[in-house]
Enzyme design. Structure first.
Site, PDB file in Angstrom:
ATOM      1  N   GLY A  63      70.954  32.949  45.522  1.00 42.33           N
ATOM      2  CA  GLY A  63      69.612  32.704  45.030  1.00 42.33           C
ATOM      3  C   GLY A  63      69.551  32.248  43.590  1.00 42.33           C
ATOM      4  O   GLY A  63      68.490  31.823  43.120  1.00 42.33           O
TER       5      GLY A  63
ATOM      6  N   ASP B 101      30.878  34.746  36.092  1.00 39.22           N
ATOM      7  CA  ASP B 101      30.989  35.956  35.265  1.00 39.22           C
ATOM      8  C   ASP B 101      30.663  35.586  33.823  1.00 39.22           C
ATOM      9  O   ASP B 101      30.610  34.405  33.464  1.00 39.22           O
ATOM     10  CB  ASP B 101      32.381  36.594  35.370  1.00 39.22           C
ATOM     11  CG  ASP B 101      33.497  35.615  35.079  1.00 39.22           C
ATOM     12  OD1 ASP B 101      33.397  34.877  34.078  1.00 39.22           O
ATOM     13  OD2 ASP B 101      34.466  35.562  35.859  1.00 39.22           O
TER      14      ASP B 101
ATOM     15  N   LYS C 249      30.029  40.414  36.613  1.00 37.18           N
ATOM     16  CA  LYS C 249      31.251  40.793  37.332  1.00 37.18           C
ATOM     17  C   LYS C 249      32.074  41.729  36.461  1.00 37.18           C
ATOM     18  O   LYS C 249      32.259  41.481  35.265  1.00 37.18           O
ATOM     19  CB  LYS C 249      32.091  39.563  37.701  1.00 37.18           C
ATOM     20  CG  LYS C 249      33.340  39.901  38.510  1.00 37.18           C
ATOM     21  CD  LYS C 249      34.154  38.663  38.850  1.00 37.18           C
ATOM     22  CE  LYS C 249      35.029  38.226  37.700  1.00 37.18           C
ATOM     23  NZ  LYS C 249      35.995  37.178  38.095  1.00 37.18           N
TER      24      LYS C 249
ATOM     25  N   ARG D 279      35.837  43.793  36.879  1.00 38.36           N
ATOM     26  CA  ARG D 279      37.022  44.017  37.718  1.00 38.36           C
ATOM     27  C   ARG D 279      37.814  45.193  37.170  1.00 38.36           C
ATOM     28  O   ARG D 279      38.123  45.243  35.976  1.00 38.36           O
ATOM     29  CB  ARG D 279      37.906  42.783  37.756  1.00 38.36           C
ATOM     30  CG  ARG D 279      39.076  42.866  38.732  1.00 38.36           C
ATOM     31  CD  ARG D 279      40.036  41.695  38.537  1.00 38.36           C
ATOM     32  NE  ARG D 279      39.370  40.417  38.721  1.00 38.36           N
ATOM     33  CZ  ARG D 279      39.249  39.800  39.893  1.00 38.36           C
ATOM     34  NH1 ARG D 279      39.737  40.368  40.978  1.00 38.36           N
ATOM     35  NH2 ARG D 279      38.639  38.636  39.970  1.00 38.36           N
TER      36      ARG D 279
END
Length: 505
Positions: free
Chosen positions: A215, A352, A381, A383
């Site tokens: 990888g 927002d 908004k 969060r």
């Protein structure tokens, strides 16, 4: 109106798409059509000298050529744009007839299109796939529109052509390479990078991107970069192949390789910059990842970073000590809205309070372009720990087309709840525009049932098939390749980015 169903079989064999109410996909062809329509006025067709292009429209101007009709047999003579015509006709010269073209198949296609233009007096858009040695090489899009010198008789045609290369073959006639400049594209951004390269009249510089069995990987330029002005394009969104962190690491390694190889200047072009949403501490011991990412780029010697619509522009600019260039897609979005909206009253909505400044700048831009008032609204908004709350909606959207503007869409919940609030407050239509479509797995289900009439995104990140299926014809994609290409052109030549942001590419 796509008219393939009513088209004669010979035309069906020549084209995959034939459209007599043209809506070009490529931004450059859209600009050509807009300039043609503006010059036409009430005449049968505009004069060629009435159609002009600004310096910012250079990419569009380079796609056009003109053929003048000769006689009743639909032959035509090339009078302008031999290099653009070469995409269809092969090597050609001013004064050469269609019947003398080197590429016979391209000449046949163009001749049939010119016959339609001459007969209908209207522009026509066509698309087909270029095949060579049994392989699909490019998708060709052609816009042909009538011209008239006396305002009464159609005597010539303006043609704009674009080729989207599928396998790396050059789409334009070769140009002299700029040895001081090198443009690279990494990973999933190669297709986007090719679009940018074509707009610059250049080719991507080759690189090696090799992955090992465990990888790990290595990445390096395959050409000499010593002393050159290097640009590396890589959008840093996570996908099924690589996470945002994987892509960031690969880009940093490549920047390091360029600096070690003696590059004169290295500019990272990251249309979407990862980890930029966590730009301040909201809880004790929170990380400020925007600053950490900046330190990583600076540690590798990055000279400049170019991004589009970062989450918080002030945090972005304050985090970096190297040069930063912040681009935005507002001019592109506004141009699309103005072309589509007609006389409908508008309201721009921020989902927002944090995005209120972005929405206000977009609203003011629309007011300047439309020369009429545009209302505004915003949604509350908050969060916390993955939950979004807030029900307050303020502003006037009743009987208006509400346009929700944001920098990105991930889960889709924010835009869905804002769209629902707009509907509940009387909006006639609800559109949303977001620069980055970095959709998560749950975005498709959230957006499928959202009360949205249109969602406009850019190609800053490759579009996922699940989103395309979920939204169908409600989805519109606008390319930012022209914006990036023009920014690179100006940065390389020490030009003005401010003017680019004001006027768009």
């Amino acid at each position: 109106m796509t008219t393939m169903a009513m088209t004669e079989p010979p035309l069906k064999r020549l084209f995959d798409r034939l459209d007599f109410a043209p809506q070009p996909k490529r931004m450059e062809l859209q600009v050509v059509q807009e300039r043609w329509e503006a010059a036409r006025g009430g005449a049968v067709a505009p004069r060629r000298n009435a159609i002009s292009f600004s310096p910012q429209d250079r990419g569009a101007a380079e796609t056009i050529f003109v053929h003048r009709f000769e006689g009743p047999d639909d032959d035509a003579v090339l009078t302008e744009g031999a290099s653009a015509a070469a995409i269809l006709l092969g090597s050609c010269q001013i004064g050469e007839k269609l019947s003398e073209a080197a590429q016979r198949r391209g000449a046949v296609r163009l001749r049939r299109l010119l016959k339609e233009v001459r007969g209908t007096g209207q522009p026509v858009l066509a698309q087909y796939t270029s095949v060579e040695h049994g392989r699909d090489r490019a998708i060709i899009e052609i816009l042909a529109a009538p011209l008239s010198e006396d305002g009464r008789t159609i005597d010539s045609a303006l043609i704009a052509v674009w080729a989207h290369v599928l396998d790396g073959a050059p789409a334009r006639a070769p140009r002299e390479a700029d040895s001081s400049f090198a443009l690279f594209a990494l990973g999933a951004s190669v297709s986007f990078g090719e679009d940018v390269a074509q707009l610059l009249g250049a080719e991507l510089t080759p690189l090696e991107d090799r992955e090992f069995e465990d990888g790990e990987y290595k990445i390096r330029p395959l050409e000499n970069v010593r002393g050159r002005d290097c640009y590396a394009v890589f959008t840093l969104h996570g996908d099924d192949v690589a996470s945002s962190a994987d892509k960031l690491c690969k880009l940093l390694f490549f920047i390091g390789a360029l600096k070690d190889a003696g590059a004169g200047r290295v500019t990272a072009i990251t249309p979407y910059l990862c980890f930029s949403r966590k730009d301040r501490r909201t809880k004790p011991r929170d990380p400020v990842t925007t600053r950490y990412v900046a330190q990583l780029f600076e540690a590798l010697g990055t000279d400049r970073l170019v991004c589009i619509d970062v989450h918080n522009i002030a945090a972005f600019q304050n985090a970096f000590r190297c040069e930063t260039v912040h681009l935005d897609a507002q001019a592109l979005f506004a141009r699309h809205v103005v072309a589509e909206i007609g006389d409908s009253p508008l309201a721009v909505v921020s989902p927002d309070l944090g995005g209120e400044k972005r929405a206000e700048l977009f609203r003011l831009r629309l007011e300047r372009m439309l020369k009429r008032p545009v209302a505004k609204a915003f949604m509350d908004k908050y969060r916390s720990e993955g939950r979004v709350v807030g029900d307050i909606f303020a502003g006037d959207v009743k009987d208006r087309t509400a346009i929700i503007i944001d920098d990105l869409i991930a889960g889709g919940g924010t835009v869905a709840r804002t769209a629902a609030a707009c509907r509940a407050n009387g909006a006639k239509r609800v559109w949303a525009a977001a620069t980055h479509g970095v959709f998560s797995e749950k975005a498709a289900s959230a957006l499928t049932n959202a009360p949205l009439d249109k969602l406009i995104i850019t190609d800053s990140a490759p579009l996922q098939s699940t989103i395309a299926t979920a939204l169908g014809d409600r989805l519109t994609m606008i390319s930012v390749a022209g914006l990036v290409a023009e920014a690179i052109r100006r940065l390389h030549a020490n030009g003005s980015i401010t003017q680019l942001l004001d006027e768009g590419p």
